[in-house]
Design a protein around this motif. Structure first.
Motif, mmCIF file in Angstrom:
data_model
loop_
_atom_site.group_PDB
_atom_site.id
_atom_site.type_symbol
_atom_site.label_atom_id
_atom_site.label_comp_id
_atom_site.label_asym_id
_atom_site.label_seq_id
_atom_site.Cartn_x
_atom_site.Cartn_y
_atom_site.Cartn_z
ATOM 1 N N GLY A 36 0.815 -1.212 0.000
ATOM 2 C CA GLY A 36 0.000 0.000 0.000
ATOM 3 C C GLY A 36 0.845 1.257 0.000
ATOM 4 N N PHE A 37 1.958 1.217 0.706
ATOM 5 C CA PHE A 37 2.898 2.340 0.761
ATOM 6 C C PHE A 37 3.468 2.630 -0.626
ATOM 7 N N VAL A 38 3.932 1.579 -1.290
ATOM 8 C CA VAL A 38 4.488 1.727 -2.640
ATOM 9 C C VAL A 38 3.406 2.191 -3.614
ATOM 10 N N ASP A 39 2.210 1.648 -3.504
ATOM 11 C CA ASP A 39 1.103 2.077 -4.368
ATOM 12 C C ASP A 39 0.801 3.561 -4.187
ATOM 13 N N PHE A 68 2.905 5.911 -3.244
ATOM 14 C CA PHE A 68 3.983 6.648 -3.906
ATOM 15 C C PHE A 68 3.792 6.639 -5.418
ATOM 16 N N ALA A 69 3.431 5.480 -5.957
ATOM 17 C CA ALA A 69 3.251 5.354 -7.405
ATOM 18 C C ALA A 69 2.109 6.239 -7.897
ATOM 19 N N GLY A 70 1.100 6.464 -7.076
ATOM 20 C CA GLY A 70 -0.036 7.290 -7.464
ATOM 21 C C GLY A 70 0.150 8.775 -7.209
ATOM 22 N N PHE A 71 1.232 9.139 -6.536
ATOM 23 C CA PHE A 71 1.459 10.548 -6.208
ATOM 24 C C PHE A 71 1.830 11.335 -7.459
ATOM 25 N N PRO A 72 1.303 12.518 -7.676
ATOM 26 C CA PRO A 72 0.498 13.350 -6.790
ATOM 27 C C PRO A 72 -1.003 13.285 -7.063
ATOM 28 N N THR A 73 -1.425 12.425 -7.976
ATOM 29 C CA THR A 73 -2.849 12.425 -8.345
ATOM 30 C C THR A 73 -3.649 11.330 -7.660
ATOM 31 N N GLY A 74 -3.008 10.534 -6.837
ATOM 32 C CA GLY A 74 -3.705 9.441 -6.156
ATOM 33 C C GLY A 74 -4.695 9.945 -5.118
ATOM 34 N N ALA A 75 -5.533 9.040 -4.669
ATOM 35 C CA ALA A 75 -6.564 9.403 -3.693
ATOM 36 C C ALA A 75 -5.965 9.764 -2.332
ATOM 37 N N HIS A 76 -4.799 9.206 -2.017
ATOM 38 C CA HIS A 76 -4.185 9.445 -0.706
ATOM 39 C C HIS A 76 -2.725 9.823 -0.887
ATOM 40 N N ASP A 77 -2.220 10.665 0.019
ATOM 41 C CA ASP A 77 -0.807 11.034 -0.056
ATOM 42 C C ASP A 77 -0.177 11.255 1.317
ATOM 43 N N ASP A 78 -0.855 10.865 2.383
ATOM 44 C CA ASP A 78 -0.335 11.103 3.732
ATOM 45 C C ASP A 78 0.979 10.361 3.985
ATOM 46 N N GLN A 79 1.066 9.104 3.537
ATOM 47 C CA GLN A 79 2.301 8.345 3.752
ATOM 48 C C GLN A 79 3.447 8.917 2.918
ATOM 49 N N VAL A 80 3.132 9.379 1.717
ATOM 50 C CA VAL A 80 4.145 9.991 0.857
ATOM 51 C C VAL A 80 4.688 11.240 1.536
#
Length: 108
Positions: free
Chosen positions: A67-70, A72-84
């Motif tokens: 989930g952490f890697v996912d 990062f892979a979705g940043f910056p348009t992913g639904a979540h970015d708190d871990q990033v």
């Protein structure tokens, strides 16, 4: 987190309320004011990640890794970015802890 000596809390939005609530129960809370935006912080640490200088445990011993890697892979348009955002702030702090302490941190 109980074994972590330092817990950084963003000193914006609800951060001050979190600190006020937990300061006597959770040792090591430090209020931080991150510089720049999330994208600029991630851009600043991307060379370290791309160079292979950031290691993660294998998913077999750390189920959160996928989930952490996912994220990062979705940043910056992913639904979540708190871990990033948390990871980028951590990596920046590890690169130059004294500079960050001098410029941006208020002990809670």
């Amino acid at each position: 987190w109980p074994l972590a000596r330092t817990k950084l809390v963003d000193d914006k939005a609800n951060g001050p309320a979190v600190i006020a609530t937990l300061i006597r129960k959770v040792p090591g809370l430090i209020a931080v004011n991150p510089q720049g935006g999330k994208r600029s912080r991630v851009a600043a640490v991307s060379p370290q990640i791309e160079a292979g200088n950031v290691w993660l445990p294998h998913a077999s011993i750390a189920p959160w890794v996928d989930g952490f890697v996912d994220e990062f892979a979705g940043f910056p348009t992913g639904a979540h970015d708190d871990q990033v955002d948390a990871a980028s702030q951590c990596l920046l702090r590890m690169e130059s802890p004294w500079e960050i302490l001098d410029m941006n941190v208020t002990l809670a």
